[in-house]
Design an enzyme around this catalytic site. Structure first.
Site, PDB file in Angstrom:
ATOM      1  N   GLY A 118      22.939  -7.796   4.078  1.00 10.29           N
ATOM      2  CA  GLY A 118      22.814  -8.684   5.229  1.00 10.29           C
ATOM      3  C   GLY A 118      23.033  -7.951   6.541  1.00 10.29           C
ATOM      4  O   GLY A 118      22.841  -6.734   6.633  1.00 10.29           O
ATOM      5  N   SER A 119      23.458  -8.681   7.537  1.00 10.30           N
ATOM      6  CA  SER A 119      23.580  -8.145   8.892  1.00 10.30           C
ATOM      7  C   SER A 119      24.818  -7.262   9.046  1.00 10.30           C
ATOM      8  O   SER A 119      25.777  -7.356   8.268  1.00 10.30           O
ATOM      9  CB  SER A 119      23.661  -9.284   9.903  1.00 10.30           C
ATOM     10  N   GLY A 159      27.985  -9.613  10.011  1.00 10.44           N
ATOM     11  CA  GLY A 159      28.472 -10.360   8.852  1.00 10.44           C
ATOM     12  C   GLY A 159      29.052  -9.446   7.794  1.00 10.44           C
ATOM     13  O   GLY A 159      30.127  -9.712   7.233  1.00 10.44           O
ATOM     14  N   GLY A 160      28.355  -8.349   7.512  1.00 11.60           N
ATOM     15  CA  GLY A 160      28.834  -7.417   6.510  1.00 11.60           C
ATOM     16  C   GLY A 160      30.125  -6.736   6.918  1.00 11.60           C
ATOM     17  O   GLY A 160      31.033  -6.554   6.100  1.00 11.60           O
ATOM     18  N   GLU A 207      25.079  -3.388   2.168  1.00  9.86           N
ATOM     19  CA  GLU A 207      23.873  -2.835   2.785  1.00  9.86           C
ATOM     20  C   GLU A 207      23.659  -3.602   4.076  1.00  9.86           C
ATOM     21  O   GLU A 207      23.401  -4.801   4.053  1.00  9.86           O
ATOM     22  CB  GLU A 207      22.668  -2.980   1.859  1.00  9.86           C
ATOM     23  N   CYS A 248      14.243  -4.109   4.878  1.00 13.26           N
ATOM     24  CA  CYS A 248      15.358  -3.261   5.311  1.00 13.26           C
ATOM     25  C   CYS A 248      14.926  -1.813   5.490  1.00 13.26           C
ATOM     26  O   CYS A 248      15.645  -1.025   6.117  1.00 13.26           O
ATOM     27  CB  CYS A 248      16.516  -3.346   4.310  1.00 13.26           C
TER      28      CYS A 248
END
Length: 483
Positions: free
Chosen positions: A202-203, A206-207, A226, A263
Site C-alpha cells: 500500500g501507500s 499507511g505502511g 511494499e 507498483c
C-alpha cells in the site's frame, strides 16, 4: 475459517491454535491445501471477475489474467514446499577432535506463527485475500488473518468464503484463515500479541504507520511492507540513436498500463539532453485513453500529484493536461520533462510517486550528472537500463543494483514473473525489508531459523534426520547434497 461473528481476540486465538497444527502438518498436506484453494479460485473465476470489475474498473481481461496468476502462484508455493530446499536444512555432525570440540548441530527454518496480511488496492486478487502473502504464509505452516481493502470489500468477502471452504474441504485446521474489515481492526491486528509478522502492500504513509506500530510493540515483529516505488529508467545516447521510436512506444505502453496503477510503473526516465525523445513519447502517448482508477480517493489524488510536478519552475508538460477530473472522466496520461540539474535542486518535490498514468523525462548532460541524480532517487522495486552492445555500463549497473531489487535490461518493468528467481522488493521505501513478496523465496519472510544441538533422532524434524527421509536438498558437513 472466516466469520464476522468472532471478535479479533477470538480470531487470533483460533489462528494460534491452527498455526500449531499447520506447522506439524507435512509439506504434502499443506501443498494439498494450496492446490485446493487454487482449484476453487479457477472454478469460480467468472463470478469473481464480475464482482472485481464492478468494484475496480480494471476490466475483465486484466482481471481474468490476474485470477490465473493468483491460482498459479498458489500452485508454485505447493511445488516450493514439496521440493524442500525452502527449509534450508543444514547438518553439522559432531567432531570431538576439533578445537574446541564441536557438538552435533542441525538447523532448519520453522514457521513464525499467525500472520496478518493487508490487501492491496491495485491487485484485487494477486496481492489480496488469496494473494502471494497469504499463499506463502500458508505454505510454510502459518495461519493467516487478512485485512480486506476498502476498495473491493464485496470481492474480498466472496473470495474469503471460497478460500475458507476450499481449506476446510482439504482438511486444513479451523482458524487457519480469516478475514477482517476496517482501519481500526487492522491497527489492532498489528498490535495483537498473537500476530508474529505482517505483510502489507500500500501507500508510504499507511505502511509506515503500521510499520512503526509493529516495531514499537513490547515484542516487535517483522513488518514486510511494499510501499512506494519510482522505478527509474536510464536510456543511453547510443540506445536512443538506435531505437528511439521503439523506446518511446515501449515507455508509453508501460507507464499508461492499467492507468499507471502498477507498483512497477516507470515514473522517472533519464535520457540524454538535446534529443527529440520527449516529442516521440508525447506522440506515442497521445492516443492512450483516460481510464477509471481504482478508488475515488486515488482518482482525486492523481491531479494533485500532477499539479505538484507542474508547479516546479523548469518542469514542462510535453503531453496531456494537468487540469483534469480523474474521478469523473478517468485518468488521462501526462508526460513531463525536466533536467537532472532541476532534480538535484528539487528532489523533495520531483522524486515523489504520483500514482497514475504519468512519467517524468529527465535530461542529463553527462554520466557524472546522471550518477548524481540517480544518487538522489529513493529505493525502488525496479531499475531499467537501455544501452547498446559494447557500451561501458558496468558503473551504471552497479549503481542501479544499489537502489532497486530488480534490474532490467532492454525491457520495461510493468510485469512481474512469478517464479523461483523473482525479487520483488528493494531498499526503503520500496519495501521495509530485504525480502521479496513475489516468487518462491517469499516464503522466507514467514520462517525463522532454529538449531538443534545433540538432539535425538526421534525429536528432529524429518528434514534433519540422518537418512533424509524427505529426499530434499541439504547441506551436510559443509557440502551441498542433492537428493
Amino acid at each position: 475459517m472466516t466469520t464476522a461473528t468472532l471478535s479479533l481476540t477470538e480470531l487470533t486465538a483460533a489462528a494460534t491454535s491452527a498455526a500449531k497444527i499447520a506447522a506439524a502438518a507435512s509439506d504434502a498436506e499443506r501443498a494439498g491445501w494450496l492446490t485446493a484453494v487454487a482449484d476453487a479460485l479457477d472454478d469460480n473465476a467468472a463470478e469473481l471477475v464480475e464482482i472485481a470489475d464492478s468494484e475496480t474498473s480494471l476490466g475483465t481481461t486484466r482481471l481474468t489474467g490476474e485470477v490465473a496468476r493468483t491460482s498459479g502462484q498458489l500452485r508454485l508455493f505447493a511445488r516450493v514446499i514439496t521440493e524442500g530446499s525452502y527449509l534450508e536444512a543444514i547438518i553439522d555432525h559432531a567432531d570431538p577432535s576439533a578445537t574446541p570440540p564441536r557438538p552435533d548441530l542441525r538447523r532448519i527454518l520453522r514457521p513464525i506463527g499467525p500472520v496478518a496480511v493487508f490487501s492491496a488496492s491495485n491487485f484485487p486478487f494477486a496481492f489480496s485475500v488469496a494473494g502471494g502473502d497469504t499463499a506463502s504464509a500458508l505454505a510454510v505452516g502459518c495461519s493467516v488473518i487478512v485485512k480486506a481493502h476498502s476498495g473491493h470489500l464485496r470481492l474480498s468477502g466472496r473470495t474469503a468464503e471460497i478460500v475458507a471452504e476450499a481449506l476446510r474441504g482439504a482438511g486444513a485446521p479451523e482458524g487457519i484463515f480469516a478475514l477482517v474489515h476496517g482501519r481500526d481492526v487492522g491497527t489492532a491486528l498489528v498490535q495483537d500479541p498473537a500476530i508474529k509478522a505482517v505483510g502489507f502492500t500500500g501507500s508510504i504513509p499507511g505502511g509506515r504507520a503500521l510499520f512503526d506500530l509493529a516495531t514499537s510493540r513490547p515484542d516487535p515483529i517483522p513488518f514486510y511492507g511494499e510501499l512506494g516505488s519510482l522505478n527509474p529508467v536510464v536510456i543511453t545516447a547510443a540506445a536512443l540513436r538506435a531505437r528511439t521510436g521503439e523506446l518511446a512506444a515501449g515507455l508509453a505502453g508501460s507507464f499508461t498500463l492499467g492507468a499507471g496503477q502498477f507498483c512497477t510503473k516507470p515514473g522517472l526516465v533519464f535520457v540524454p539532453a538535446g534529443t527529440q525523445f520527449a516529442a516521440e513519447v508525447a506522440a506515442a502517448s497521445k492516443d492512450k485513453p483516460a481510464l477509471g482508477m481504482l478508488t475515488s480517493r486515488i482518482a482525486e489524488a492523481y491531479p494533485d500529484g500532477l499539479r505538484s510536478f507542474a508547479s516546479v519552475d523548469g518542469v514542462d508538460v510535453v503531453s496531456g493536461s494537468v487540469d483534469q477530473d480523474a474521478a469523473a472522466h478517468g485518468a488521462a496520461p501526462v508526460v513531463f520533462s525536466t533536467t537532472a540539474a532541476k532534480v538535484l535542486e528539487r528532489p523533495e518535490q520531483l522524486l515523489e510517486e504520483c500514482f497514475g498514468p504519468t512519467t517524468i523525462l529527465i535530461e542529463y548532460a553527462d554520466r557524472d550528472q546522471l550518477s548524481a541524480a540517480l544518487a538522489k532517487v529513493p529505493g525502488s522495486l525496479t531499475a531499467t537500463l537501455h544501452a547498446q552492445p559494447g557500451e561501458d555500463i558496468a558503473g551504471l549497473v552497479e549503481q542501479l543494483s544499489g537502489l532497486a531489487g530488480r534490474v532490467l535490461f532492454e525491457g520495461w518493468p510493468t510485469g512481474v514473473a512469478v517464479n523461483w528467481a523473482q525479487q520483488h522488493g528493494g531498499p526503503y521505501p520500496a519495501t521495509t525489508s530485504l525480502f521479496t513478496s513475489v516468487g518462491a523465496t517469499a516464503v522466507r519472510r514467514f520462517q525463522r531459523p532454529v538449531a538443534y544441538q545433540d538432539a535425538s533422532e526421534d525429536v528432529l524434524h524429518p528434514a534433519l534426520r540422518e537418512g533424509n527421509p524427505l529426499g530434499i536438498p541439504r547441506r551436510v558437513d559443509g557440502e551441498l547434497r542433492l537428493p
